[in-house]
Design an enzyme around this catalytic site. Structure first.
Site, PDB file in Angstrom:
ATOM      1  N   THR A   9       0.815  -1.211   0.000  1.00 42.05           N
ATOM      2  CA  THR A   9       0.000   0.000   0.000  1.00 42.05           C
ATOM      3  C   THR A   9       0.848   1.260   0.000  1.00 42.05           C
ATOM      4  OG1 THR A   9      -1.805  -1.135   1.147  1.00 42.05           O
ATOM      5  CG2 THR A   9      -1.782   1.270   1.273  1.00 42.05           C
ATOM      6  N   THR A  86       1.314  -4.262   4.425  1.00 42.57           N
ATOM      7  CA  THR A  86       1.136  -4.555   5.849  1.00 42.57           C
ATOM      8  C   THR A  86       0.523  -5.927   6.123  1.00 42.57           C
ATOM      9  OG1 THR A  86      -1.019  -3.447   5.840  1.00 42.57           O
ATOM     10  CG2 THR A  86       0.909  -2.122   6.444  1.00 42.57           C
TER      11      THR A  86
END
Length: 332
Positions: A9, A86
Site C-alpha cells: 500500500t 502490511t
C-alpha cells in the site's frame, strides 16, 4: 542508509477518480522523494526490489531481500529499511529476524493508506523507520517494525486491525520503543536470539519446506489434518483453542501426523502462551505433548509456522532440535 522497496500500500496508486483499485506502482526512489526532510538526516540508496501486493510475497522473496540487506550493510550502510505491504509485514519481519546476523538495524515499515490518499501515512512511517535504523540504540536488536511512531520487536508484533493507521500491536509485551520529536527512545535493553544459518543461495535445490497452518474450530474431527498429513508436507502448525487445545478427535489426528512429521501447536487467541501442565483431557496441552506435538510457547501461529519452516530449511527434522528451538524462541 539503504532502503529496499517491495511494493504494498505504501507504494500503491490508482488511476480511478475516486482513488479505488490501488496497485503497487511507486519505485523506491519515488517513495524516498515523497518524505520531507529525509535527505537532511541520511544519505539514502534506494532500490526497488519488487512491486508486489503484500499477499503475494513468499519466503524465497523475503530471503532474497535479506541477502540484499546483508550486502548493503557489508558495503557500508549504517542500517536498512524495507518497505512492504502490511498484510504480511509481521511475517516478513520475523523471517528476516530469524536470519539477520548483523548488528546494524533492519527495520520494516509500510502504510495503511495509499500514497494518493488524504492523510497518507507512508511518508511519516518511512521517516520514522529511517530514524529508527540510524539510532545507536537500535543496534543488536535484530529486525524491527517501525509504525505509527512505535517500534516493535519482530517476534511479537502483529497486524491487529484491517484498516486503522495504528494497526500494529505487540500483544502481551507492547512496543519496545517510540519515536518522539525525531528521537527514537527505547524502554528495554537491546537483546536478540542468535541468528539461524541462512539457507544456500537461490538454486533449484534451495530448501523450501511445505509447512501449512491449520486453525482448529468447533467440531473439528481432524479430517483436514489427516488429508494434509497424507499430501506429503514437511511439517504443520495447528492454531488451537485457548492455550493450544483441540478436540479429542483432532488430538488423535495430531498423534497420527506426529508419527510422520513435526507438528507444532500454538494458541489462536492472539495473546498468551501455549500450556504445558494444566489440563489433562484428550486434546489438552499435556495430551498433545504426549502424542509427540511441540508447543509454540508465546509465539503466535504465523510466527511458529515461520520458525518451523526456517528450521526445516536449515537442518534435519530432529524432534529434540525443533523442540529446543521452539522453547527458546517462544519464551520472552
Amino acid at each position: 542508509m539503504a532502503i529496499g522497496a517491495l511494493g504494498g500500500t505504501i507504494a500503491s496508486t490508482s488511476d480511478a477518480d475516486d482513488g479505488s483499485e490501488i496497485v503497487p506502482t511507486l519505485s523506491a526512489e519515488r517513495l524516498v522523494a515523497a518524505v520531507p526532510g529525509l535527505g537532511a538526516i541520511a544519505t539514502v540508496r534506494a532500490e526497488t526490489l519488487a512491486q508486489l501486493p503484500s499477499p503475494s510475497l513468499d519466503e524465497p522473496t523475503v530471503l532474497r531481500t535479506l541477502r540484499w540487506a546483508r550486502d548493503a550493510v557489508d558495503a557500508g550502510a549504517a542500517g536498512v529499511v524495507i518497505t512492504q505491504g502490511t498484510d504480511t509485514l509481521e511475517e516478513s519481519a520475523y523471517l528476516l529476524d530469524l536470519f539477520w546476523d548483523r548488528p546494524e538495524p533492519l527495520v520494516l515499515t509500510g502504510a495503511m493508506r495509499s500514497a494518493q490518499a488524504a492523510g497518507a501515512d507512508g511518508p511519516a512511517n518511512l521517516l520514522t523507520a529511517v530514524r529508527c535504523a540510524l539510532a545507536p540504540g537500535s543496534r543488536e536488536r535484530g529486525a524491527l517494525v517501525a509504525f505509527d511512531d512505535e517500534v516493535h520487536q519482530a517476534r511479537w508484533v502483529a497486524k491487529t486491525d484491517s484498516m486503522s493507521t495504528s494497526a500494529f500491536r505487540s500483544a502481551g509485551f507492547g512496543p519496545i520503543g517510540r519515536c518522539v520529536e525525531a528521537e527514537v527512545v527505547y524502554g528495554v535493553p537491546a537483546s536478540r536470539a542468535p541468528a539461524l544459518d541462512l539457507p544456500s543461495a537461490d538454486t533449484p535445490d534451495t530448501p523450501d519446506p511445505r509447512v501449512p497452518l491449520l486453525a482448529t474450530y468447533l467440531g473439528d474431527d481432524g479430517h483436514v489434518l489427516d488429508a494434509v498429513r497424507d499430501s506429503g508436507v514437511d511439517g504443520v502448525v495447528i492454531a488451537g483453542f485457548g492455550a493450544g487445545h483441540v478436540s479429542a478427535a483432532m488430538a488423535r489426528a495430531v498423534g497420527r501426523a506426529a508419527e510422520r512429521m513435526p507438528v507444532v501447536f500454538a494458541s489462536r487467541t492472539g495473546s498468551g502462551p501455549t500450556g504445558r501442565a494444566m489440563y489433562g483431557y484428550p486434546g489438552s496441552e499435556i495430551d498433545l505433548l504426549a502424542r509427540g506435538a511441540i508447543g509454540a510457547g508465546w509465539l503466535p501461529p504465523v510466527k511458529a509456522r515461520l520458525l518451523l519452516w526456517a528450521l526445516l530449511a536449515t537442518g534435519p527434522a530432529d524432534t529434540a532440535r525443533l523442540r529446543d528451538e521452539l522453547t527458546a524462541r517462544g519464551t520472552p
